[in-house]
Design a protein around this motif. Sequence first.
Motif, PDB file in Angstrom:
ATOM      1  N   PHE A  11       0.677  -1.245   0.226  1.00 38.68           N
ATOM      2  CA  PHE A  11       0.020   0.505   0.050  1.00 38.68           C
ATOM      3  C   PHE A  11       1.154   1.416   0.126  1.00 38.68           C
ATOM      4  N   ALA A  13       4.202   1.201   0.286  1.00 39.48           N
ATOM      5  CA  ALA A  13       5.134   1.569  -1.267  1.00 39.48           C
ATOM      6  C   ALA A  13       5.080   2.081  -2.401  1.00 39.48           C
ATOM      7  N   ASP A  33       9.700  -8.438  -3.764  1.00 34.23           N
ATOM      8  CA  ASP A  33       7.778  -8.534  -3.139  1.00 34.23           C
ATOM      9  C   ASP A  33       7.684 -10.121  -3.130  1.00 34.23           C
ATOM     10  N   ARG A  34       7.155 -10.850  -1.956  1.00 30.35           N
ATOM     11  CA  ARG A  34       7.213 -12.039  -1.993  1.00 30.35           C
ATOM     12  C   ARG A  34       5.669 -12.376  -2.437  1.00 30.35           C
ATOM     13  N   ASP A  35       4.421 -11.790  -2.937  1.00 29.73           N
ATOM     14  CA  ASP A  35       3.451 -11.321  -2.870  1.00 29.73           C
ATOM     15  C   ASP A  35       3.293 -11.429  -5.236  1.00 29.73           C
ATOM     16  N   ARG A  38       1.367  -7.859  -6.416  1.00 32.39           N
ATOM     17  CA  ARG A  38       1.701  -6.487  -6.178  1.00 32.39           C
ATOM     18  C   ARG A  38       2.860  -6.637  -7.157  1.00 32.39           C
ATOM     19  N   ALA A  70       9.924  -1.501   2.727  1.00 33.32           N
ATOM     20  CA  ALA A  70       8.668  -1.056   3.156  1.00 33.32           C
ATOM     21  C   ALA A  70       7.588  -1.924   3.498  1.00 33.32           C
ATOM     22  N   THR A  72       6.361  -4.823   6.844  1.00 34.76           N
ATOM     23  CA  THR A  72       5.536  -4.702   8.044  1.00 34.76           C
ATOM     24  C   THR A  72       6.356  -4.906   8.830  1.00 34.76           C
ATOM     25  N   THR A  75       8.692  -8.015   9.918  1.00 33.43           N
ATOM     26  CA  THR A  75      10.074  -8.816   8.966  1.00 33.43           C
ATOM     27  C   THR A  75      11.327  -8.018   9.140  1.00 33.43           C
ATOM     28  N   LYS A  94       8.696   2.622   9.440  1.00 35.01           N
ATOM     29  CA  LYS A  94       8.561   2.858  10.322  1.00 35.01           C
ATOM     30  C   LYS A  94       7.273   1.731  11.430  1.00 35.01           C
ATOM     31  N   PRO A  95       6.572   1.450  11.989  1.00 27.85           N
ATOM     32  CA  PRO A  95       7.713   0.980  13.697  1.00 27.85           C
ATOM     33  C   PRO A  95       8.993  -0.565  12.726  1.00 27.85           C
ATOM     34  N   PHE A 123       6.814  12.142   9.442  1.00 28.82           N
ATOM     35  CA  PHE A 123       6.015  13.251  10.363  1.00 28.82           C
ATOM     36  C   PHE A 123       6.370  14.103   9.913  1.00 28.82           C
ATOM     37  N   TYR A 163      -4.157  -4.755   8.321  1.00 28.29           N
ATOM     38  CA  TYR A 163      -3.886  -5.402   9.474  1.00 28.29           C
ATOM     39  C   TYR A 163      -3.710  -4.102  10.677  1.00 28.29           C
TER      40      TYR A 163
HETATM   41  P1  NAD Z   1       1.304  -4.173   3.429  1.00 28.94           P
HETATM   42  O1  NAD Z   1       1.328  -4.753   4.222  1.00 28.94           O
HETATM   43  O2  NAD Z   1       0.253  -3.244   2.351  1.00 28.94           O
HETATM   44  O3  NAD Z   1       3.129  -3.891   2.671  1.00 28.94           O
HETATM   45  C1  NAD Z   1       3.722  -4.797   2.667  1.00 28.94           C
HETATM   46  C2  NAD Z   1       3.925  -5.869   1.106  1.00 28.94           C
HETATM   47  O4  NAD Z   1       5.567  -6.245   2.469  1.00 28.94           O
HETATM   48  C3  NAD Z   1       3.715  -6.776   0.886  1.00 28.94           C
HETATM   49  O5  NAD Z   1       2.786  -6.539  -0.519  1.00 28.94           O
HETATM   50  C4  NAD Z   1       3.878  -7.647   1.816  1.00 28.94           C
HETATM   51  O6  NAD Z   1       3.851  -8.909   0.260  1.00 28.94           O
HETATM   52  C5  NAD Z   1       5.575  -7.346   1.638  1.00 28.94           C
HETATM   53  N1  NAD Z   1       6.412  -8.318   2.306  1.00 28.94           N
HETATM   54  C6  NAD Z   1       6.496  -8.768   3.474  1.00 28.94           C
HETATM   55  N2  NAD Z   1       7.742  -8.999   3.982  1.00 28.94           N
HETATM   56  C7  NAD Z   1       8.324  -9.434   2.850  1.00 28.94           C
HETATM   57  C8  NAD Z   1       9.739 -10.231   2.533  1.00 28.94           C
HETATM   58  N3  NAD Z   1       9.916 -10.485   3.927  1.00 28.94           N
HETATM   59  N4  NAD Z   1       9.815 -10.377   1.151  1.00 28.94           N
HETATM   60  C9  NAD Z   1       9.251  -9.457   0.201  1.00 28.94           C
HETATM   61  N5  NAD Z   1       8.150  -8.708   0.899  1.00 28.94           N
HETATM   62  C10 NAD Z   1       7.819  -8.376   2.022  1.00 28.94           C
HETATM   63  O7  NAD Z   1       1.880  -2.870   4.280  1.00 28.94           O
HETATM   64  P2  NAD Z   1       2.095  -0.909   3.622  1.00 28.94           P
HETATM   65  O8  NAD Z   1       0.537  -0.253   4.770  1.00 28.94           O
HETATM   66  O9  NAD Z   1       2.670  -0.331   2.740  1.00 28.94           O
HETATM   67  O10 NAD Z   1       3.086  -0.767   5.095  1.00 28.94           O
HETATM   68  C11 NAD Z   1       3.807  -1.586   5.426  1.00 28.94           C
HETATM   69  C12 NAD Z   1       4.935  -0.454   6.391  1.00 28.94           C
HETATM   70  O11 NAD Z   1       4.754   1.175   6.117  1.00 28.94           O
HETATM   71  C13 NAD Z   1       4.783  -0.346   7.800  1.00 28.94           C
HETATM   72  O12 NAD Z   1       6.019  -0.656   9.230  1.00 28.94           O
HETATM   73  C14 NAD Z   1       3.781   1.058   8.104  1.00 28.94           C
HETATM   74  O13 NAD Z   1       3.448   0.939   9.352  1.00 28.94           O
HETATM   75  C15 NAD Z   1       4.575   2.144   7.122  1.00 28.94           C
HETATM   76  N6  NAD Z   1       3.006   3.097   6.868  1.00 28.94           N
HETATM   77  C16 NAD Z   1       3.921   4.249   6.736  1.00 28.94           C
HETATM   78  C17 NAD Z   1       3.292   5.356   6.928  1.00 28.94           C
HETATM   79  C18 NAD Z   1       4.182   6.145   6.579  1.00 28.94           C
HETATM   80  O14 NAD Z   1       5.174   7.099   6.322  1.00 28.94           O
HETATM   81  N7  NAD Z   1       3.718   7.523   7.331  1.00 28.94           N
HETATM   82  C19 NAD Z   1       1.916   4.870   6.040  1.00 28.94           C
HETATM   83  C20 NAD Z   1       1.355   3.728   5.938  1.00 28.94           C
HETATM   84  C21 NAD Z   1       2.535   2.637   6.244  1.00 28.94           C
END
Ligand code: NAD
Length: 341
Positions: A11, A13, A33-35, A38, A70, A72, A75, A94-95, A123, A163
Amino acid sequence: MKKGALIGCGFFAQNHMHAWADVEGAAITALCDRDENRLKETAGRFGVERTYTDADELLKSEELDFVDIATTVLTHRRLVERAAGSNVHIICQKPFADTMADARAMTDAAADAGVTLMVHENFRWQSAIHAAKAELDKGAIGTPFWGRVSFRSAYDVYSGQPYLATDERFIIQDLGIHILDIARFLFGDARTISASTKRVNPAIWAEDVATMMLVHKSGVTSVVDCSYASRLSRESFPESLLEVDGSEGTLRLMPGYRLVVHNASGTRELDVSPPLLSWAERPWHNIQESVYNIQRHFIDCLNASGAPETSGLDNLKTLELVEAAYLSAAGNSRTIKLDTA
Ligand code: NAD
Ligand code: 89V
């Protein structure tokens, strides 16, 4: 040109990728990405040919200057340690980590490898927050003695980030971490913290409301409060609002990016709205601008061999506030003295 790879094409990234396209002197040359879906979608959207479903394979096969993680939180440790082991510089979302022990192991791994490690804590890189900091730094309100960093909303964050509704921890670890970092950015490191939390929304697992009080070494007392259960007449997601009282005046960052500074010379109201970047969308545009700013900062640090503002070591202090807030909330809001104080 600094060559980088993005690990995690989910989302948020997508914002990283748009911002990298704007950062001069850097290019993302590979994705992981393991998906597979995506991965393919993101590769197609941004025209990246070199793709992997396994991060180890990517690190073995690619000539890189840095990786941008990028994914969660659960990992992060493994990916940061693998990247450090491959001697590439690292950005981690983050976190930073789920525990202080993991966070320290990650900063140690980067230090041992002699690579730069930055936590993507964006932020504080929002232009409205920077404008407020500039007013404080030039002494517009004298010496601050009290502050509030507030984020109150009822915006549906769960559809983009499912999540958030099921994780063991929610608002402090996901959003509180951002505004605690802003409090450190504006008022300096903290000595103590106390906190209370609540779950208002019965459809989610963890807390969606948190109220924290910090006492800073600078002598400032700050209130850091956040809610995803506050139905306001005007939804201000994702704005962080500020109140700062100083010996010579006051500063208020109000909804709609209005910065009001009042002192003996009178009242000034500044429009500190963030620019709407070509790829950005309201209301996320202030966060999206900060993604560009922090990635720009990372590349500047690599070119100057300098330490990023939100380095792994710096972010240990923000993460400790998160851990201490949960500890306090679980213990009748008792005051926690911080180790890093
Ligand atoms: P998401 O679940 O949409 O995306 C994470 C992606 O990582 C998934 O596509 C997953 O398949 C992939 N993935 C997970 N483990 C993997 C691995 N070992 N190897 C390869 N790919 C892997 O999550 P998201 O909402 O994009 O959030 C990602 C991070 O960004 C979180 O830590 C979230 O807190 C943070 N985030 C930050 C902001 C900000 O900076 N303001 C906003 C939203 C989310
Ligand atoms: O910015 C973030 O970390 C997001 C959100 C704004 C939803 O809290 O997770």
